[in-house]
Motif scaffolding. Structure first.
Motif, short mmCIF file in Angstrom:
data_model
loop_
_atom_site.label_atom_id
_atom_site.label_comp_id
_atom_site.label_asym_id
_atom_site.label_seq_id
_atom_site.Cartn_x
_atom_site.Cartn_y
_atom_site.Cartn_z
N VAL A 136 9.42 13.69 32.92
CA VAL A 136 9.62 14.89 32.07
C VAL A 136 8.34 15.73 32.03
CG1 VAL A 136 10.20 15.71 29.78
CG2 VAL A 136 11.40 13.74 30.72
N VAL A 137 7.20 15.06 31.73
CA VAL A 137 5.93 15.80 31.71
C VAL A 137 5.61 16.33 33.11
CG1 VAL A 137 3.43 15.61 31.30
CG2 VAL A 137 5.03 14.51 29.73
N GLY A 138 5.88 15.53 34.12
CA GLY A 138 5.63 15.96 35.50
C GLY A 138 6.48 17.16 35.88
N GLY A 139 7.75 17.15 35.48
CA GLY A 139 8.64 18.28 35.78
C GLY A 139 8.18 19.54 35.08
N ALA A 140 7.78 19.37 33.80
CA ALA A 140 7.26 20.53 33.05
C ALA A 140 6.01 21.07 33.71
CB ALA A 140 6.97 20.12 31.61
N SER A 141 5.19 20.16 34.22
CA SER A 141 3.94 20.56 34.87
C SER A 141 4.24 21.35 36.16
CB SER A 141 3.14 19.30 35.18
OG SER A 141 1.92 19.64 35.73
N LEU A 142 5.20 20.87 36.95
CA LEU A 142 5.58 21.59 38.18
C LEU A 142 6.10 22.99 37.85
CD1 LEU A 142 7.51 18.76 40.11
CD2 LEU A 142 5.23 19.63 40.65
N ALA A 143 6.96 23.05 36.82
CA ALA A 143 7.58 24.35 36.48
C ALA A 143 6.55 25.31 35.89
CB ALA A 143 8.73 24.13 35.49
N ALA A 144 5.72 24.81 34.98
CA ALA A 144 4.76 25.70 34.30
C ALA A 144 3.71 26.22 35.27
CB ALA A 144 4.10 24.96 33.13
N THR A 145 3.32 25.37 36.24
CA THR A 145 2.32 25.83 37.21
C THR A 145 2.90 26.93 38.08
OG1 THR A 145 1.44 23.60 37.25
CG2 THR A 145 0.73 25.04 39.01
N GLN A 146 4.19 26.78 38.43
CA GLN A 146 4.83 27.80 39.27
C GLN A 146 4.97 29.13 38.52
OE1 GLN A 146 8.96 27.04 40.63
NE2 GLN A 146 9.19 29.11 39.93
N MET A 147 5.29 29.05 37.23
CA MET A 147 5.54 30.29 36.49
C MET A 147 4.23 30.89 36.00
SD MET A 147 9.04 29.54 34.48
CE MET A 147 9.04 27.79 34.27
N SER A 148 4.01 32.14 36.33
CA SER A 148 2.77 32.79 35.90
C SER A 148 3.14 33.95 34.98
CB SER A 148 2.01 33.29 37.12
OG SER A 148 2.78 34.27 37.77
N ALA A 149 2.14 34.76 34.66
CA ALA A 149 2.40 35.92 33.79
C ALA A 149 3.48 36.80 34.40
CB ALA A 149 1.12 36.72 33.62
N GLY A 150 3.54 36.82 35.73
CA GLY A 150 4.52 37.66 36.42
C GLY A 150 5.95 37.28 36.07
N THR A 151 6.19 35.96 35.84
CA THR A 151 7.55 35.51 35.54
C THR A 151 8.05 36.16 34.25
OG1 THR A 151 6.90 33.42 36.51
CG2 THR A 151 8.98 33.44 35.31
N PHE A 152 7.14 36.31 33.30
CA PHE A 152 7.56 36.85 32.00
C PHE A 152 7.47 38.37 31.98
CE2 PHE A 152 6.81 32.50 31.26
CZ PHE A 152 7.68 32.15 30.25
N VAL A 153 6.28 38.89 32.26
CA VAL A 153 6.08 40.34 32.16
C VAL A 153 6.80 41.04 33.31
CG1 VAL A 153 4.37 42.18 32.07
CG2 VAL A 153 3.86 39.96 31.03
N GLY A 154 6.49 40.62 34.54
CA GLY A 154 7.04 41.29 35.72
C GLY A 154 8.54 41.10 35.85
N THR A 155 9.00 39.84 35.72
CA THR A 155 10.42 39.56 35.99
C THR A 155 11.32 40.15 34.90
OG1 THR A 155 9.71 37.55 37.07
CG2 THR A 155 12.05 37.76 36.68
N ILE A 156 10.92 40.07 33.64
CA ILE A 156 11.72 40.72 32.59
C ILE A 156 11.78 42.22 32.88
CG2 ILE A 156 11.74 41.37 30.13
CD1 ILE A 156 10.93 38.57 29.41
N GLY A 157 10.66 42.78 33.35
CA GLY A 157 10.61 44.19 33.70
C GLY A 157 11.57 44.53 34.84
N VAL A 158 11.61 43.67 35.86
CA VAL A 158 12.52 43.93 36.99
C VAL A 158 13.98 43.86 36.53
CG1 VAL A 158 13.28 43.13 39.27
CG2 VAL A 158 10.86 43.10 38.71
N HIS A 159 14.31 42.86 35.69
CA HIS A 159 15.68 42.78 35.16
C HIS A 159 15.99 44.02 34.31
CE1 HIS A 159 16.84 38.93 36.71
NE2 HIS A 159 15.77 38.34 36.20
#
Lengths: 484, 51
Positions: free
Chosen positions: A46-69
């Motif tokens: 569980v911690v490992g999966g969260a670590s893989l996902a969080a490392t992949q997601m950067s500021a772009g996922t939130f700011v940029g991707t919400i903006g693109v949607h």
């Protein structure tokens, strides 16, 4: 706007306090270099999966991707299946052998698989340069966020972002990085699970659909077509499958089974984030249809549509996405410098290497601040291209090396150079057919790998036995009956 | 979920099916992997890790 809001200031301070506590706890668990670089191979799924996902997601996922949607509607969400195919390639062809190998760094894999210190040093050098420069983009995102939220000067925002991150990486190493990633992932999921019901109190899904459709029918349709989606799939999937900052996480987990389950948990987190950012991007369009730029969609949503505590959580999730990416990259580039480059030349004790790595985190963490302030053109170029260049360099080296015994050291070196050069050339040629440079980069590296490997000698059975069970069996049989 | 359009609704369904399908595969293949011996035995790994 948030500068005078005590709830948000309290949330930010509490967030940083948790990071510091986690780093001190992790530092107390760290007994040596291996502990520091691989978290004592103690991380669960569980911690490992969260670590893989969080490392992949950067500021772009939130700011940029919400903006693109916000700008283009829901169809952009279909980039995620391409990314997940990349993760599937990792789960099928990379993760089990990588986790079982039990190394410390990605260049160490190159050295042990191909019995080639030269190939390993080339790999370490690329990681060092590409990732150190890439950090400037994350610092710039951190500086911008603090500037927007608190009205702080850009440099102060950068220094806060790196100050906290450098501190917890130096003290707690990979264990702190993994657990803070887990904490960041909880915030990411928590903020969305809180924000979506609140948005639904303002507007029903039917109203969101009707309003966005009336603004532009393509927002609820296929704004991006099949060709675009296949392009996204290739670019994102190839880039993530062998990204060294993700591969380094595989060493932190207990065994191959834990790694496989961890990738599953990372899918759960990514799916929640993917659905949430698509929904929130479209909801923000329905609520605030005429924003000056789509990049402010997440900030406007957080400040104007959500209660301070939930809006604050969304913005902390953005800060968390930056710190998790920065910490992962710092760990990988510092290890490449001290363990693979310096450690390959000078013999150092385990303790000396541990402190050298901590010092490298400090130095490599500070260099991008100057790069960000100097605004070098080369820096912008590397930031833009790093994922494509690194994937063109590593994909064949990792995927072929782990699955084809005929792969040789010269084949690996040729594939790295040809793949890197092809990606670079494709970029300078203006990306013909709209194809991301990673596609020709990886394709040509495969060809170069196969051709050169056919002409050169394979590494010894000892090296192959580290990654191929059948070679291990042959060695055991030979040891059991030396007379044959 | 289709009130936000076909791309959104189809993506939600795809994501759910993908996650469930992956866990089914991972748990089955994990059982097989556990039966296979590791690359390094504990002694080798401990020696290289200095512990």
């Amino acid at each position: 706007v948030f500068a005078d809001n005590p709830v948000f200031i309290g949330l930010v301070l509490a967030y940083f306090a948790v990071l510091i506590v986690l780093s001190i706890w992790s530092g107390m668990q760290t007994k040596g270099l291996s502990d520091y670089l691989t978290a004592g191979r103690s991380i669960g799924s569980v911690v490992g999966g969260a670590s893989l996902a969080a490392t992949q997601m950067s500021a772009g996922t939130f700011v940029g991707t919400i903006g693109v949607h916000y700008l283009t509607g829901a169809s952009f969400a279909w980039l995620w299946p391409g990314l997940w195919l990349g993760w599937l390639v990792q789960a099928l062809f990379v993760a089990p052998k990588f986790a079982t190998f039990g190394g410390r760094t990605v260049p160490e894999y190159v050295r042990m698989r191909y019995n080639s210190p030269t190939a390993s040093r080339i790999a370490a050098l690329l990681i060092l340069v590409a990732y150190t420069v890439y950090l400037t983009a994350q610092y710039q995102a951190g500086g911008n966020i603090f500037q927007t939220l608190f009205g702080l000067p850009f440099l102060y925002g950068v220094l806060i972002t790196i100050g906290v991150t450098i501190l917890f990486v130096i003290v707690g190493g990979m264990r702190a990085t993994a657990y803070t990633d887990f904490f960041d992932a909880l915030i990411m999921i928590g903020c969305f699970l809180a924000a979506i019901p609140i948005v639904l109190l303002h507007l029903s899904p039917e109203q969101i659909g009707n309003i966005t459709r009336s603004l532009d029918p393509s927002l609820t349709g296929w704004y991006y077509g099949v060709k675009d989606i296949i392009g996204f799939a290739l670019a994102f999937g190839l880039s993530i499958a062998t990204a060294p900052y993700e591969l380094a996480r595989l060493y932190t987990m207990r065994n191959a089974r834990v790694v496989r389950m961890a990738i599953g948990w990372s899918f759960v987190i990514q799916a929640i984030v993917a659905i949430s950012v698509a929904f929130l991007g479209m909801s923000t369009r329905a609520m605030f249809p005429y924003l000056p730029t789509p990049d402010v969609a997440s900030t406007v949503l957080s400040i104007d549509a959500l209660p301070p505590i939930v809006g604050g959580l969304v913005l902390i999730a953005v800060i968390g996405a930056i710190t998790s990416t920065v910490s992962g990259i710092m760990m990988v580039s510092a290890a490449a410098l001290t363990y693979d480059l310096v450690g390959g030349v000078f013999r150092m004790s385990d303790r000396a290497q541990l402190w050298a790595t901590r010092f490298a985190v400090l130095v490599l963490g500070v260099i991008p601040v100057f790069l960000a302030l100097q605004q070098f053109e080369l820096v912008q170029f590397v930031v833009l291209l790093q994922a494509s260049l690194v994937a063109s360099f590593f994909f064949a080296t990792v995927v072929i090396g782990l699955n084809w015994k005929g792969a040789t050291a010269y084949g690996a070196i040729a594939s790295m150079i040809v793949g890197f050069g092809a990606a670079l050339g494709w970029y300078f040629a203006g990306e013909p057919f709209g194809l991301d440079p990673v596609v020709p980069g990886v394709a040509t590296s495969f060809v170069a790998f196969w051709l050169v490997s056919r002409l050169t000698a394979v590494p010894s059975r000892e090296n192959l036995a580290l990654f191929f069970p059948e070679e291990r069996r042959v060695m055991r049989q030979a040891q059991a009956s030396p007379e044959t | 979920v289709f009130e936000l359009g076909v791309p959104f609704g189809a993506f939600v369904i795809y994501a759910v099916v993908w996650v469930i399908g992956y866990f089914v595969w991972a748990s089955r293949s994990g059982r097989r992997a556990e039966e296979a011996p590791g690359v390094h035995d504990r002694g080798q790994r401990a020696e290289r890790d200095g512990g």
